[in-house]
Design an enzyme around this catalytic site. Sequence first.
Site, PDB file in Angstrom:
ATOM      1  N   LYS A  39       0.848  -1.196   0.000  1.00  0.00           N
ATOM      2  CA  LYS A  39       0.000   0.000   0.000  1.00  0.00           C
ATOM      3  C   LYS A  39       0.885   1.248   0.000  1.00  0.00           C
ATOM      4  O   LYS A  39       2.087   1.176   0.226  1.00  0.00           O
ATOM      5  CB  LYS A  39      -0.917   0.000   1.221  1.00  0.00           C
ATOM      6  CG  LYS A  39      -0.191   0.076   2.559  1.00  0.00           C
ATOM      7  CD  LYS A  39      -1.163   0.062   3.717  1.00  0.00           C
ATOM      8  CE  LYS A  39      -0.425   0.161   5.050  1.00  0.00           C
ATOM      9  NZ  LYS A  39      -1.335   0.203   6.202  1.00  0.00           N
ATOM     10  N   ARG A 137     -10.232   0.613  15.579  1.00  0.00           N
ATOM     11  CA  ARG A 137     -10.261   1.370  14.320  1.00  0.00           C
ATOM     12  C   ARG A 137     -11.418   0.874  13.461  1.00  0.00           C
ATOM     13  O   ARG A 137     -12.510   1.434  13.506  1.00  0.00           O
ATOM     14  CB  ARG A 137      -8.899   1.215  13.610  1.00  0.00           C
ATOM     15  CG  ARG A 137      -8.647   2.201  12.497  1.00  0.00           C
ATOM     16  CD  ARG A 137      -7.201   2.201  12.063  1.00  0.00           C
ATOM     17  NE  ARG A 137      -6.723   0.886  11.598  1.00  0.00           N
ATOM     18  CZ  ARG A 137      -5.465   0.655  11.204  1.00  0.00           C
ATOM     19  NH1 ARG A 137      -4.582   1.627  11.238  1.00  0.00           N
ATOM     20  NH2 ARG A 137      -5.114  -0.544  10.783  1.00  0.00           N
ATOM     21  N   HIS A 166      -5.824  -6.798  13.508  1.00  0.00           N
ATOM     22  CA  HIS A 166      -4.607  -5.986  13.457  1.00  0.00           C
ATOM     23  C   HIS A 166      -4.174  -5.650  14.878  1.00  0.00           C
ATOM     24  O   HIS A 166      -5.012  -5.329  15.732  1.00  0.00           O
ATOM     25  CB  HIS A 166      -4.863  -4.703  12.660  1.00  0.00           C
ATOM     26  CG  HIS A 166      -3.603  -3.980  12.280  1.00  0.00           C
ATOM     27  ND1 HIS A 166      -2.637  -4.555  11.493  1.00  0.00           N
ATOM     28  CD2 HIS A 166      -3.159  -2.732  12.574  1.00  0.00           C
ATOM     29  CE1 HIS A 166      -1.651  -3.687  11.309  1.00  0.00           C
ATOM     30  NE2 HIS A 166      -1.948  -2.577  11.966  1.00  0.00           N
ATOM     31  N   ARG A 222       1.670 -10.522   7.351  1.00  0.00           N
ATOM     32  CA  ARG A 222       1.585  -9.308   6.540  1.00  0.00           C
ATOM     33  C   ARG A 222       2.777  -8.375   6.797  1.00  0.00           C
ATOM     34  O   ARG A 222       2.616  -7.315   7.415  1.00  0.00           O
ATOM     35  CB  ARG A 222       0.286  -8.565   6.836  1.00  0.00           C
ATOM     36  CG  ARG A 222      -0.990  -9.364   6.673  1.00  0.00           C
ATOM     37  CD  ARG A 222      -2.229  -8.468   6.763  1.00  0.00           C
ATOM     38  NE  ARG A 222      -2.307  -7.684   7.969  1.00  0.00           N
ATOM     39  CZ  ARG A 222      -2.960  -8.037   9.070  1.00  0.00           C
ATOM     40  NH1 ARG A 222      -3.598  -9.201   9.118  1.00  0.00           N
ATOM     41  NH2 ARG A 222      -2.989  -7.249  10.130  1.00  0.00           N
ATOM     42  N   TYR A 265      15.632  31.437   4.330  1.00  0.00           N
ATOM     43  CA  TYR A 265      14.513  32.171   4.921  1.00  0.00           C
ATOM     44  C   TYR A 265      14.659  32.298   6.433  1.00  0.00           C
ATOM     45  O   TYR A 265      14.959  31.341   7.130  1.00  0.00           O
ATOM     46  CB  TYR A 265      13.202  31.466   4.609  1.00  0.00           C
ATOM     47  CG  TYR A 265      12.811  31.459   3.157  1.00  0.00           C
ATOM     48  CD1 TYR A 265      12.486  32.634   2.485  1.00  0.00           C
ATOM     49  CD2 TYR A 265      12.774  30.267   2.440  1.00  0.00           C
ATOM     50  CE1 TYR A 265      12.120  32.626   1.161  1.00  0.00           C
ATOM     51  CE2 TYR A 265      12.407  30.240   1.103  1.00  0.00           C
ATOM     52  CZ  TYR A 265      12.088  31.427   0.461  1.00  0.00           C
ATOM     53  OH  TYR A 265      11.731  31.420  -0.867  1.00  0.00           O
ATOM     54  N   CYS A 312      14.064  24.825   1.973  1.00  0.00           N
ATOM     55  CA  CYS A 312      13.114  25.519   1.105  1.00  0.00           C
ATOM     56  C   CYS A 312      12.271  24.508   0.318  1.00  0.00           C
ATOM     57  O   CYS A 312      12.474  23.307   0.411  1.00  0.00           O
ATOM     58  CB  CYS A 312      13.865  26.418   0.135  1.00  0.00           C
ATOM     59  SG  CYS A 312      15.043  27.547   0.916  1.00  0.00           S
ATOM     60  N   ASP A 314      12.350  23.950  -2.863  1.00  0.00           N
ATOM     61  CA  ASP A 314      13.126  23.296  -3.911  1.00  0.00           C
ATOM     62  C   ASP A 314      14.617  23.245  -3.640  1.00  0.00           C
ATOM     63  O   ASP A 314      15.360  22.680  -4.443  1.00  0.00           O
ATOM     64  CB  ASP A 314      12.905  24.016  -5.244  1.00  0.00           C
ATOM     65  CG  ASP A 314      11.429  24.190  -5.560  1.00  0.00           C
ATOM     66  OD1 ASP A 314      10.743  23.171  -5.712  1.00  0.00           O
ATOM     67  OD2 ASP A 314      10.979  25.345  -5.638  1.00  0.00           O
TER      68      ASP A 314
END
Length: 373
Positions: A39, A137, A166, A222, A265, A312, A314
């Site tokens: 997943k 859950r 679970h 699992r 920044y 930042c 990028d």
Amino acid sequence: MICVERPTYVEIDLNALRHNFALAAERAGGAGRILAVVKADAYGHGATQVARALRRQGVHWFGTALLEEARELREAGLNDPILVLGGVFPGQEESFAALNLTPCIFDLEAARRLNAAGGASGRSISCHLKIDTGMGRVGFLPEDLPEVLKQLRELEHLHFKGVLSHLALADDPSSSHNEEQMARFHAVLDTLHEYDLHPRHVHIDNSAALYSDLMPECTLVRPGVTLYGGYPSGHFAHLDLQPVMHWRTVVAAIKTLPAGRGVSYGHRFVTERPTRIATLPVGYADGYNRRLTGCGEVLIGGRRAPVVGTVCMDWTMVDVTDLPEVGVGALVTLLGCDGDDCIRAEEWAERIGTINYEVFCQVSKRVPRVYKE
């Protein structure tokens, strides 16, 4: 030589994946007992490529969270059983039938909708029954199971081939809650047998439970994070798990700033000496977490360099004053191994106050994945 258009990329080491899988298969008693959890795009590693690699190792069951994730695997040619852990939402029933997917059932209304879709398509739909033994859950409560089973048995187009639960605290093997959940799960199996239901697939063990021997009688296990080289918690740091994800970039620019000069920044870092600043073409839009500002490190030539200034969108800056040999174009490892050193996801997680699962999943889709045999 690995060639990608962008100098920032994630290298996925399929040999390490196979190594980690071999450990899991040995603990599970064979590859046929593994339900590989892929997943969230295989925890950011690329579900299609990971599933294909594991399929070649003998895996015949895969787990996704969403219908969309399962559809992607089907479209890639994976015809093995896929368990959709997130259940069936209204309007998805026909797709489950058409794609031959196995949903988790944890509410009666969804079961009725799915049964109707099965009838309309002229086929039975295989399901796994989800039980809430203590996660709080999703899942039927054990005390409600007798009434639930009475209603489910009326749905002639659903074929319940599995039952699962679970564990909430499996990452802490000493917790008594694990034994309590196991005891409830055993009682659930007894109840199913009383109703003459004998599911072929029984599973509750996740990665942590697999390496704790909590319920070896499960027919499926699992594993998820351990396949990708992550520890479920510090209790499992002794395991010989190899990192699968190695995140690389290069030095895009270098400049020397005088003492007293602010960087990035907010000027959260101010130089105290003449400082060589290397700028890397990667930032929080790529998943390089902004909270690594002032506490992160990278590897260049197998040596560490600190992240300085605010990360930042990028760009990220590192101090390479003590690495005078570093120049523009030098290979940088953000996550993973370089030489004898390795920055593991657990290290990142500790620095930014999260878990290794999130570190893997945060790596953005805009970072290309390159698969290395």
